[in-house]
Design an enzyme around this catalytic site. Sequence first.
Site, PDB file in Angstrom:
ATOM      1  N   TYR A 203       0.898  -1.214   0.017  1.00 51.76           N
ATOM      2  CA  TYR A 203       0.025   0.106   0.051  1.00 51.76           C
ATOM      3  C   TYR A 203       0.753   1.426   0.045  1.00 51.76           C
ATOM      4  O   TYR A 203       0.628   2.043  -0.811  1.00 51.76           O
ATOM      5  CB  TYR A 203      -0.847  -0.006   1.227  1.00 51.76           C
TER       6      TYR A 203
ATOM      7  N   LYS B 244       1.110   4.152  -2.865  1.00 51.20           N
ATOM      8  CA  LYS B 244       0.456   5.611  -2.276  1.00 51.20           C
ATOM      9  C   LYS B 244       1.631   6.516  -2.715  1.00 51.20           C
ATOM     10  O   LYS B 244       1.423   7.657  -3.152  1.00 51.20           O
ATOM     11  CB  LYS B 244       0.084   5.584  -1.047  1.00 51.20           C
TER      12      LYS B 244
HETATM   13  P1  NAD Z   1     -12.966   2.594   1.426  1.00 51.30           P
HETATM   14  O1  NAD Z   1     -12.795   1.238   1.616  1.00 51.30           O
HETATM   15  O2  NAD Z   1     -14.385   2.945   2.211  1.00 51.30           O
HETATM   16  O3  NAD Z   1     -13.399   3.235   0.019  1.00 51.30           O
HETATM   17  C1  NAD Z   1     -12.703   2.549  -1.090  1.00 51.30           C
HETATM   18  C2  NAD Z   1     -13.685   2.323  -2.097  1.00 51.30           C
HETATM   19  O4  NAD Z   1     -13.051   1.968  -3.332  1.00 51.30           O
HETATM   20  C3  NAD Z   1     -14.476   1.256  -1.814  1.00 51.30           C
HETATM   21  O5  NAD Z   1     -15.834   1.660  -1.888  1.00 51.30           O
HETATM   22  C4  NAD Z   1     -14.477   0.062  -2.817  1.00 51.30           C
HETATM   23  O6  NAD Z   1     -15.543  -0.704  -3.132  1.00 51.30           O
HETATM   24  C5  NAD Z   1     -13.609   1.009  -4.063  1.00 51.30           C
HETATM   25  N1  NAD Z   1     -13.074   0.226  -4.864  1.00 51.30           N
HETATM   26  C6  NAD Z   1     -12.228  -0.923  -4.437  1.00 51.30           C
HETATM   27  N2  NAD Z   1     -11.524  -1.531  -5.502  1.00 51.30           N
HETATM   28  C7  NAD Z   1     -12.211  -0.803  -6.585  1.00 51.30           C
HETATM   29  C8  NAD Z   1     -11.631  -0.990  -7.900  1.00 51.30           C
HETATM   30  N3  NAD Z   1     -10.775  -1.855  -8.510  1.00 51.30           N
HETATM   31  N4  NAD Z   1     -12.486  -0.009  -8.756  1.00 51.30           N
HETATM   32  C9  NAD Z   1     -13.331   0.785  -8.212  1.00 51.30           C
HETATM   33  N5  NAD Z   1     -13.682   0.864  -6.941  1.00 51.30           N
HETATM   34  C10 NAD Z   1     -12.911   0.262  -6.204  1.00 51.30           C
HETATM   35  O7  NAD Z   1     -12.148   3.365   1.990  1.00 51.30           O
HETATM   36  P2  NAD Z   1     -11.690   4.962   2.333  1.00 51.30           P
HETATM   37  O8  NAD Z   1     -10.999   5.085   3.577  1.00 51.30           O
HETATM   38  O9  NAD Z   1     -12.820   5.867   1.949  1.00 51.30           O
HETATM   39  O10 NAD Z   1     -10.500   5.158   1.318  1.00 51.30           O
HETATM   40  C11 NAD Z   1     -10.624   6.051  -0.037  1.00 51.30           C
HETATM   41  C12 NAD Z   1      -9.233   6.251  -0.324  1.00 51.30           C
HETATM   42  O11 NAD Z   1      -8.551   7.298   0.565  1.00 51.30           O
HETATM   43  C13 NAD Z   1      -8.499   5.122  -0.765  1.00 51.30           C
HETATM   44  O12 NAD Z   1      -7.380   5.226  -1.807  1.00 51.30           O
HETATM   45  C14 NAD Z   1      -7.612   5.068   0.671  1.00 51.30           C
HETATM   46  O13 NAD Z   1      -6.272   4.605   0.261  1.00 51.30           O
HETATM   47  C15 NAD Z   1      -7.307   6.595   0.838  1.00 51.30           C
HETATM   48  N6  NAD Z   1      -6.837   6.501   2.304  1.00 51.30           N
HETATM   49  C16 NAD Z   1      -7.706   6.993   3.044  1.00 51.30           C
HETATM   50  C17 NAD Z   1      -7.558   7.166   4.373  1.00 51.30           C
HETATM   51  C18 NAD Z   1      -8.321   7.131   5.589  1.00 51.30           C
HETATM   52  O14 NAD Z   1      -8.239   7.562   6.802  1.00 51.30           O
HETATM   53  N7  NAD Z   1      -9.455   6.508   5.640  1.00 51.30           N
HETATM   54  C19 NAD Z   1      -6.126   7.218   4.774  1.00 51.30           C
HETATM   55  C20 NAD Z   1      -5.145   7.472   3.789  1.00 51.30           C
HETATM   56  C21 NAD Z   1      -5.695   7.224   2.433  1.00 51.30           C
END
Ligand code: NAD
Length: 287
Positions: free
Chosen positions: A164, A168
């Site tokens: 990851y 990233k």
């Molecule tokens: P989440 O799991 O709620 O959302 C991710 C979404 O991506 C899901 O709805 C999933 O179905 C969709 N997804 C997965 N694989 C896919 C694909 N191949 N094609 C299309 N859609 C797909 O997680 P989140 O926390 O909302 O994360 C959103 C983004 O933010 C991610 O890239 C995550 O790495 C990044 N992020 C989140 C945090 C946090 O604190 N939540 C921190 C750092 C980075």
Amino acid sequence: MAGVQDRVIAVTGAGGGLGREYALLLARSGAKVVVNDLGGARDGSGSGTTMADAVVTEITEAGGQAVANYDSVASEEGGASVVRAAFDAFGRIDGVVSNAGILRDVAFHKMTAEQWDAVLQVHLHGTYHVVRAAWPHFREQGHGRVVVATSNTGLYGNFGQANYGAAKLGMVGLINTLAIEGRKYNILANAVAPQAATRMTEDVAPAELLAKLPAAHVAPVVGHLLTDECADSGTVVVVGGGLCTRVQLFESTGVTFAEVPTIEQVGERWAEIVDMNGAVPAINRVG
Ligand code: NAD
């Protein structure tokens, strides 16, 4: 146009978590939104239409405009499909938020090639596929906005997240070059490192901390980066719980060796090389 009014913006992974917040805010702010989501589990397994459909229904019932797309961004065809959905529904594409993501956490010594690949495919390759499909349209129309979701794991590392973290920070490498190649076409590319309570973080951070990190706090920053008025490109912003900060590379004043040094001479001057007192924003001197 102003703000994001009438802009057509594709948000990947918008069926839940942060992506859903981005889609809802963008639609409330006058954008036309492609809600892409594969609809699978946190590890990327499975698929379905209900997640994306629910967000589209929420938007349209509130008087906004949105269309669903269920394809995985982890293939060239999936990326093309997201952009095609924008054209089919709204006749153009103005912005991409590359937000789709999965986790396959495991300590590096146990990480299989499959676990490595699956995460790289969605985050890094997925970003490439969607942005690459939108890019010719951005160039042609002299306008485009790219926002990618990076992570503190990419910037700082985190136990069990080598796959990851590599993906990233790879996305930051991507926007650095997109910012250079896009500038003369008014294409801006930026990154957010969000901190929010979602299904992705539910067991990664303590509940008391997550309670202070509603996903809604991140959406306005992503929204700003998509506006016509935004002028930044190649910027990384950490956003969570109301705090918004910029993260940038700094470089120490270091040491200049007049002659090729020995290993021992490097060792002798090491403390000076790595001393960050007086460090300045890093610039690219060589290429
Ligand atoms: P989440 O799991 O709620 O959302 C991710 C979404 O991506 C899901 O709805 C999933 O179905 C969709 N997804 C997965 N694989 C896919 C694909 N191949 N094609 C299309 N859609 C797909 O997680 P989140 O926390 O909302 O994360 C959103 C983004 O933010 C991610 O890239 C995550 O790495 C990044 N992020 C989140 C945090 C946090 O604190 N939540 C921190 C750092 C980075």
